[in-house]
Design a protein around this motif. Structure first.
Motif, PDB file in Angstrom:
ATOM      1  N   SER A  32       0.830  -1.206   0.000  1.00 15.65           N
ATOM      2  CA  SER A  32       0.000   0.000   0.000  1.00 15.65           C
ATOM      3  C   SER A  32       0.865   1.257   0.000  1.00 15.65           C
ATOM      4  O   SER A  32       0.577   2.222  -0.708  1.00 15.65           O
ATOM      5  N   LYS A  58       0.789   4.182  -2.960  1.00 18.93           N
ATOM      6  CA  LYS A  58       0.463   5.577  -2.661  1.00 18.93           C
ATOM      7  C   LYS A  58       1.659   6.501  -2.864  1.00 18.93           C
ATOM      8  O   LYS A  58       1.512   7.630  -3.314  1.00 18.93           O
ATOM      9  N   LYS A 102       1.899   7.330  -6.455  1.00 16.97           N
ATOM     10  CA  LYS A 102       0.816   8.230  -6.872  1.00 16.97           C
ATOM     11  C   LYS A 102       1.101   9.684  -6.486  1.00 16.97           C
ATOM     12  O   LYS A 102       0.828  10.604  -7.256  1.00 16.97           O
ATOM     13  N   TYR A 103       1.640   9.892  -5.284  1.00 21.02           N
ATOM     14  CA  TYR A 103       1.825  11.257  -4.766  1.00 21.02           C
ATOM     15  C   TYR A 103       3.272  11.739  -4.793  1.00 21.02           C
ATOM     16  O   TYR A 103       3.580  12.783  -4.223  1.00 21.02           O
ATOM     17  N   ILE A 113       2.537   9.967   3.972  1.00 22.46           N
ATOM     18  CA  ILE A 113       2.622   8.552   3.603  1.00 22.46           C
ATOM     19  C   ILE A 113       3.940   7.969   4.097  1.00 22.46           C
ATOM     20  O   ILE A 113       3.986   6.878   4.663  1.00 22.46           O
TER      21      ILE A 113
END
Length: 79
Positions: free
Chosen positions: A24, A28, A31-32, A50
């Motif tokens: 996970s 993430k 993505k960021y 994150i």
């Protein structure tokens, strides 16, 4: 952030395995990531959170594994 917030921030349950947490986190983080989101302060802030969540949960899981290993070794020594 509390530990419960870290789990929800990464989108995993509180009983998630280390592999689920890592998977996970990587999804993430990609993505960021700031390199993919230039000039986006929201993405940069989310990326920092994150990373913070992963560092805390990673250490927690490592600590749990160390504790289990210690208990096994102690049992072997005493038996």
């Amino acid at each position: 952030m509390t530990n419960k917030d870290y789990y929800s921030f990464l989108g995993v349950s509180t009983d998630a395995s280390a592999d689920e947490i890592k998977k996970s986190f990587r999804k993430k983080a990609m993505k960021y990531h700031p390199d993919k989101n230039r000039n986006d302060s929201f993405a940069a802030e989310k990326f920092k959170k994150i990373n913070e969540a992963y560092e805390v949960l990673k250490d927690k899981n490592l600590g749990h594994l160390r504790q289990q290993s210690t208990q096994v070794l102690q049992k072997q020594i005493l038996d």
